[in-house]
Design an enzyme around this catalytic site. Structure first.
Site, PDB file in Angstrom:
ATOM      1  N   ILE A  71      -5.312   2.099  -0.340  1.00 29.83           N
ATOM      2  CA  ILE A  71      -5.228   1.621  -1.729  1.00 29.83           C
ATOM      3  C   ILE A  71      -5.457   0.121  -1.791  1.00 29.83           C
ATOM      4  O   ILE A  71      -6.131  -0.382  -2.699  1.00 29.83           O
ATOM      5  CB  ILE A  71      -3.878   2.010  -2.361  1.00 29.83           C
ATOM      6  CG1 ILE A  71      -3.720   3.534  -2.353  1.00 29.83           C
ATOM      7  CG2 ILE A  71      -3.790   1.480  -3.789  1.00 29.83           C
ATOM      8  CD1 ILE A  71      -2.386   4.016  -2.857  1.00 29.83           C
ATOM      9  N   ASP A  72      -4.908  -0.615  -0.837  1.00 28.88           N
ATOM     10  CA  ASP A  72      -5.217  -2.046  -0.752  1.00 28.88           C
ATOM     11  C   ASP A  72      -6.732  -2.256  -0.740  1.00 28.88           C
ATOM     12  O   ASP A  72      -7.277  -3.071  -1.489  1.00 28.88           O
ATOM     13  CB  ASP A  72      -4.631  -2.635   0.534  1.00 28.88           C
ATOM     14  CG  ASP A  72      -3.238  -3.208   0.340  1.00 28.88           C
ATOM     15  OD1 ASP A  72      -2.941  -3.682  -0.769  1.00 28.88           O
ATOM     16  OD2 ASP A  72      -2.458  -3.187   1.295  1.00 28.88           O
ATOM     17  N   SER A  73      -7.396  -1.536   0.151  1.00 27.88           N
ATOM     18  CA  SER A  73      -8.842  -1.718   0.307  1.00 27.88           C
ATOM     19  C   SER A  73      -9.592  -1.289  -0.940  1.00 27.88           C
ATOM     20  O   SER A  73     -10.472  -2.006  -1.434  1.00 27.88           O
ATOM     21  CB  SER A  73      -9.342  -0.929   1.527  1.00 27.88           C
ATOM     22  OG  SER A  73      -8.719  -1.384   2.708  1.00 27.88           O
ATOM     23  N   ASP A 128       0.815  -1.207   0.000  1.00 27.18           N
ATOM     24  CA  ASP A 128       0.000   0.000   0.000  1.00 27.18           C
ATOM     25  C   ASP A 128       0.856   1.268   0.000  1.00 27.18           C
ATOM     26  O   ASP A 128       0.634   2.187  -0.794  1.00 27.18           O
ATOM     27  CB  ASP A 128      -0.937  -0.007   1.219  1.00 27.18           C
ATOM     28  CG  ASP A 128      -1.960   1.102   1.177  1.00 27.18           C
ATOM     29  OD1 ASP A 128      -3.088   0.845   0.734  1.00 27.18           O
ATOM     30  OD2 ASP A 128      -1.642   2.250   1.577  1.00 27.18           O
TER      31      ASP A 128
END
Length: 385
Positions: free
Chosen positions: A167-169, A140
């Site tokens: 950003i991962d999510s 991320d």
């Protein structure tokens, strides 16, 4: 009926982005079969915030509840045969390896497509399945750095990342959108599709308005920090005598209402603050006035007065205070999940939007908990320990 009831998802994901995607699919009713390496499992099971539970970190539990775990060694013949059977009976396959890893395990996309032409294949990676950077790894904070996001939030020349894996999510949520679109197309054509999600793309998607500004002006915009998007002092975070308050007086009628609530009607006609351009120009002076006005206020009490007057405002809360707010409780956003080995359950955030469908009780799976069950459904024997 739940929206994705009858849809089986073959989940080859780990860490955050992929499991976030498959959690959402599970919350919408899909049967998510999470494939994990025997004994080791998803690396995220060993995340540092583990609560003293072996192979059951709390962050892992939060994004894997409601799934079925099958332990398979994909380097073995039996493991690959089991995955073959899952693919043939599946609707969606989600993976977040680096590009090429799944192919090296013997499952390139053309083989998956040959096994099941109706399969939707979603691949989440740092930089996508194409392009010069496709083989780079990413986390991320790497994507925040690469995308310009961290530099936007720079203070005194020092870049700052956002403190959650945003950003991962978001990559996981974009994958859900792509999968739903591909399923819609499959229903119309009978042919599955491929969805390519890159964390870098997701980061730029989040910054779409800033990217447009840069393309038009040639100047990369800076982040606004605690200031609202319109850069006025009347929309910002402020300390009070008791707690912090977020003000959201952006429009003229909101600003005038703010002055009335704070007992400073005289500021309505002050030329320095009478219009939006004037308030931007005299930001420092206006902010100093607001700091003084709020220094004797109580954030919780002021929140009520401001919102009653039609001014967007909120007392700053920590995540626990937010989750226990009566409004969040009333909306049913937070559900509970059982954690094997723990003496208490955990809060799990629902899909994030209201769905007119019954919710189900959630339980976080142990490694391989459902191996025999799932393989029996495929008329296969579970691999010997």
């Amino acid at each position: 009926m739940r929206p994705l009831e009858g849809i089986r998802v073959v989940d080859l994901t780990h860490a955050v982005s992929g499991p976030t995607c498959t959690l959402m699919l599970a919350q919408l009713g899909a049967d998510v079969v999470k494939i994990e390496p025997p004994e080791r499992g998803d690396d995220f099971r060993d995340y540092t915030e583990h609560g003293g539970l072996a192979k059951m970190s709390i962050p892992f539990a939060a994004i894997n509840a409601g799934k079925r775990s099958v332990a398979l060694d994909l380097k073995s013949d039996k493991g690959r045969a089991a995955l073959d059977a899952l693919v043939m009976g599946g609707d969606v396959l989600v993976e977040n390896f680096r590009p090429g890893v799944l192919a090296r395990l013997g499952f390139p996309n053309d083989r998956l497509r040959a096994l099941n032409p109706r399969l939707v294949i979603a691949a989440i990676s740092g930089f996508g399945q194409s392009g010069p950077l496709r083989d780079w790894g990413a986390y991320d904070h790497i994507a925040q750095a690469m995308s310009g996001m961290a530099m936007m939030e720079a203070r005194s020349g020092e870049p700052r990342k956002i403190g959650i894996p945003v950003i991962d999510s978001f990559s996981g949520y974009l994958a859900v959108i792509g999968i739903l679109a591909a399923l819609r197309t499959r229903d119309a054509t009978g042919i599955g599709g491929e969805v390519d999600i890159a964390m870098l793309d997701a980061a730029l998607k989040l910054m779409a308005t800033n990217l447009a500004v840069e393309s038009f002006t040639g100047i990369a915009p800076a982040g606004t920090g605690n200031r609202g998007y319109r850069l006025v002092a009347t929309a910002e975070y402020y300390p009070t005598a008791q707690g912090w308050i977020a003000l959201g007086a952006n429009h003229q009628h909101q600003v005038e209402a703010l002055w009335r609530v704070l007992g400073r009607d005289d500021l309505i006609d002050d030329r320095r603050f009478a219009t939006h351009p004037a308030r931007v120009e005299h930001y420092d002076v206006l902010r100093a006035i607001i700091v003084e006005l709020l220094s004797s206020e109580d954030a919780a009490e002021l929140e009520g007065r401001l919102t009653q007057a039609g001014i967007p405002a909120a007392m700053l809360r920590d995540v626990g205070q937010a989750a226990r707010h009566p409004h969040i409780v009333d909306r049913g956003l937070i559900v509970r999940a059982d954690v094997p080995g723990a003496d208490r359950d955990i809060a799990v955030v629902g899909p994030g939007f209201a769905v007119d469908a019954p919710s189900e009780s959630l339980r976080v799976p142990t490694i391989g908990q459902h191996t025999a069950e799932v393989l029996a459904e495929l008329s296969l024997e579970a691999p010997s320990a």
